[in-house]
Design a protein around this motif. Sequence first.
Motif, PDB file in Angstrom:
ATOM      1  N   TYR A   1       0.833  -1.206   0.000  1.00 19.41           N
ATOM      2  CA  TYR A   1       0.000   0.000   0.000  1.00 19.41           C
ATOM      3  C   TYR A   1       0.866   1.254   0.000  1.00 19.41           C
ATOM      4  O   TYR A   1       1.851   1.341   0.734  1.00 19.41           O
ATOM      5  CB  TYR A   1      -0.910   0.031   1.237  1.00 19.41           C
ATOM      6  CG  TYR A   1      -2.029  -0.967   1.174  1.00 19.41           C
ATOM      7  CD1 TYR A   1      -3.215  -0.659   0.494  1.00 19.41           C
ATOM      8  CD2 TYR A   1      -1.909  -2.216   1.771  1.00 19.41           C
ATOM      9  CE1 TYR A   1      -4.253  -1.573   0.423  1.00 19.41           C
ATOM     10  CE2 TYR A   1      -2.947  -3.149   1.705  1.00 19.41           C
ATOM     11  CZ  TYR A   1      -4.114  -2.818   1.024  1.00 19.41           C
ATOM     12  OH  TYR A   1      -5.141  -3.728   0.952  1.00 19.41           O
TER      13      TYR A   1
ATOM     14  N   GLU B   1       0.429   5.832  -0.408  1.00 20.78           N
ATOM     15  CA  GLU B   1      -0.581   6.837  -0.043  1.00 20.78           C
ATOM     16  C   GLU B   1      -1.191   7.557  -1.236  1.00 20.78           C
ATOM     17  O   GLU B   1      -2.282   8.081  -1.145  1.00 20.78           O
ATOM     18  CB  GLU B   1       0.064   7.881   0.886  1.00 20.78           C
ATOM     19  CG  GLU B   1       0.468   7.307   2.211  1.00 20.78           C
ATOM     20  CD  GLU B   1       0.828   8.399   3.202  1.00 20.78           C
ATOM     21  OE1 GLU B   1       0.087   8.532   4.176  1.00 20.78           O
ATOM     22  OE2 GLU B   1       1.817   9.103   2.994  1.00 20.78           O
TER      23      GLU B   1
ATOM     24  N   LYS C   1      -1.300  -1.136  -4.245  1.00 22.57           N
ATOM     25  CA  LYS C   1      -2.599  -0.469  -4.125  1.00 22.57           C
ATOM     26  C   LYS C   1      -2.439   0.874  -3.427  1.00 22.57           C
ATOM     27  O   LYS C   1      -1.509   1.073  -2.647  1.00 22.57           O
ATOM     28  CB  LYS C   1      -3.564  -1.338  -3.311  1.00 22.57           C
ATOM     29  CG  LYS C   1      -3.795  -2.703  -3.944  1.00 22.57           C
ATOM     30  CD  LYS C   1      -5.004  -3.382  -3.366  1.00 22.57           C
ATOM     31  CE  LYS C   1      -5.387  -4.557  -4.282  1.00 22.57           C
ATOM     32  NZ  LYS C   1      -6.610  -5.212  -3.823  1.00 22.57           N
TER      33      LYS C   1
ATOM     34  N   ALA D   1      -3.806   3.503  -0.685  1.00 21.30           N
ATOM     35  CA  ALA D   1      -4.666   3.721   0.485  1.00 21.30           C
ATOM     36  C   ALA D   1      -4.424   5.175   0.875  1.00 21.30           C
ATOM     37  O   ALA D   1      -3.455   5.509   1.523  1.00 21.30           O
ATOM     38  CB  ALA D   1      -4.279   2.788   1.627  1.00 21.30           C
TER      39      ALA D   1
ATOM     40  N   TRP E   1      -2.936   7.049   4.374  1.00 20.64           N
ATOM     41  CA  TRP E   1      -3.236   6.090   5.448  1.00 20.64           C
ATOM     42  C   TRP E   1      -2.590   6.433   6.780  1.00 20.64           C
ATOM     43  O   TRP E   1      -3.113   6.085   7.827  1.00 20.64           O
ATOM     44  CB  TRP E   1      -2.894   4.663   5.022  1.00 20.64           C
ATOM     45  CG  TRP E   1      -1.441   4.390   4.759  1.00 20.64           C
ATOM     46  CD1 TRP E   1      -0.803   4.418   3.560  1.00 20.64           C
ATOM     47  CD2 TRP E   1      -0.441   4.014   5.718  1.00 20.64           C
ATOM     48  NE1 TRP E   1       0.523   4.091   3.705  1.00 20.64           N
ATOM     49  CE2 TRP E   1       0.777   3.844   5.007  1.00 20.64           C
ATOM     50  CE3 TRP E   1      -0.450   3.816   7.099  1.00 20.64           C
ATOM     51  CZ2 TRP E   1       1.968   3.487   5.649  1.00 20.64           C
ATOM     52  CZ3 TRP E   1       0.733   3.451   7.734  1.00 20.64           C
ATOM     53  CH2 TRP E   1       1.927   3.290   7.006  1.00 20.64           C
TER      54      TRP E   1
ATOM     55  N   GLN F   1      -7.868   3.541   8.425  1.00 21.54           N
ATOM     56  CA  GLN F   1      -6.859   2.864   7.587  1.00 21.54           C
ATOM     57  C   GLN F   1      -5.747   2.278   8.444  1.00 21.54           C
ATOM     58  O   GLN F   1      -5.252   1.200   8.163  1.00 21.54           O
ATOM     59  CB  GLN F   1      -6.220   3.874   6.611  1.00 21.54           C
ATOM     60  CG  GLN F   1      -7.218   4.563   5.717  1.00 21.54           C
ATOM     61  CD  GLN F   1      -7.191   3.967   4.313  1.00 21.54           C
ATOM     62  OE1 GLN F   1      -6.907   2.806   4.099  1.00 21.54           O
ATOM     63  NE2 GLN F   1      -7.473   4.805   3.346  1.00 21.54           N
TER      64      GLN F   1
ATOM     65  N   LYS G   1      -6.835  -0.941   9.729  1.00 17.98           N
ATOM     66  CA  LYS G   1      -6.890  -1.951   8.668  1.00 17.98           C
ATOM     67  C   LYS G   1      -5.484  -2.458   8.330  1.00 17.98           C
ATOM     68  O   LYS G   1      -5.263  -3.643   8.057  1.00 17.98           O
ATOM     69  CB  LYS G   1      -7.545  -1.336   7.427  1.00 17.98           C
ATOM     70  CG  LYS G   1      -7.731  -2.327   6.316  1.00 17.98           C
ATOM     71  CD  LYS G   1      -8.291  -1.667   5.076  1.00 17.98           C
ATOM     72  CE  LYS G   1      -7.910  -2.502   3.873  1.00 17.98           C
ATOM     73  NZ  LYS G   1      -7.953  -1.772   2.625  1.00 17.98           N
TER      74      LYS G   1
END
Length: 324
Positions: free
Chosen positions: A263, A265, A307, A309, A312, A318, A321
């Motif tokens: 992930y 940002e 990906k 996020a 985050w 977030q 998660k």
Amino acid sequence: MGAMSARPNPEAAAQQAENTAPHRAGFACFVGRPNAGKSTLTNALVGQKVAITSNRPQTTRHTVRGIVHRPDAQLILVDTPGLHKPRTLLGERLNDVVRTTWAEVDVIGFCLPADQKLGPGDKYIVKELAGIKKTPKIAIITKSDLVESKQLAEQLLAVSRLGEELGFEWAEIIPVSAVKDDQIGLLADLIAPLLPESPPLYPEGDLTDEPEMVMVAELIREAALEGVRDELPHSIAVVVEEMLPREDRPADKPLLDIHANVYIERPSQKGIIIGPKGKRLKDVGTKSRKHIEALLGTPVFLDLHVKVAKDWQRDPKQLRKLGF
């Protein structure tokens, strides 16, 4: 049968005393400003790569415990994030983790690099340590291989004085070099007697109690940071979605399928991680796969996806998660 002579054997008596010395086990943590050599020291003591090491501050996010097994003691090393003046919600949470950890361990090792002057960051930490009264504190001068003996002696004196100024005495002050494996064994010898009497707390073979998925995620994160630390030092988080043995494989040729998401940002960071024609991401996969296979002792198929996020580090939902 005649009576046996009961003359004492001094060697046997000494051996006997040694065997009945109580076994000790407990927790120690290394503290120090970011990049003081804490993770490298943990790895050197455990003898295997368990904590993520990097030359960038703030890469250790999880409390990775390394376990040192000795005949007389079991030393469980808790690797905390560096304590620093927080600027984000993540920063504040990390500082809370640090203080909670300090309150729960049996020994605290304060790490100070031999080649850097005692700075405000170090004093900030030692001042916090002075407030923890009961726990024995060891000052560890790391990276001793980088300086001449005169500079090393000055550093040892400086850290000794700092303790005095703040009204406490270090239980030990010791210079070490994790890279050269210098005095690492001695450090373990000094920590062991400071631990409480206790049977081993972990089985013999364990090196860490972190769930494997978390360690795998750390290894991927470390590889992903490799070439882009300057651009994305703290924007990368990794979550392992699943780890499953591949079905229909013969028992002697197992394969573990690992699916993980990297992930970041912002969408603009995606290209940096993936690299031209996907080359960077491929390198990240190859590099981390080697470390993961060494850790788990089994061949691995690693499936990586990048990906976004958004922001985050500042978003509580977030953060949860992504495991913070």
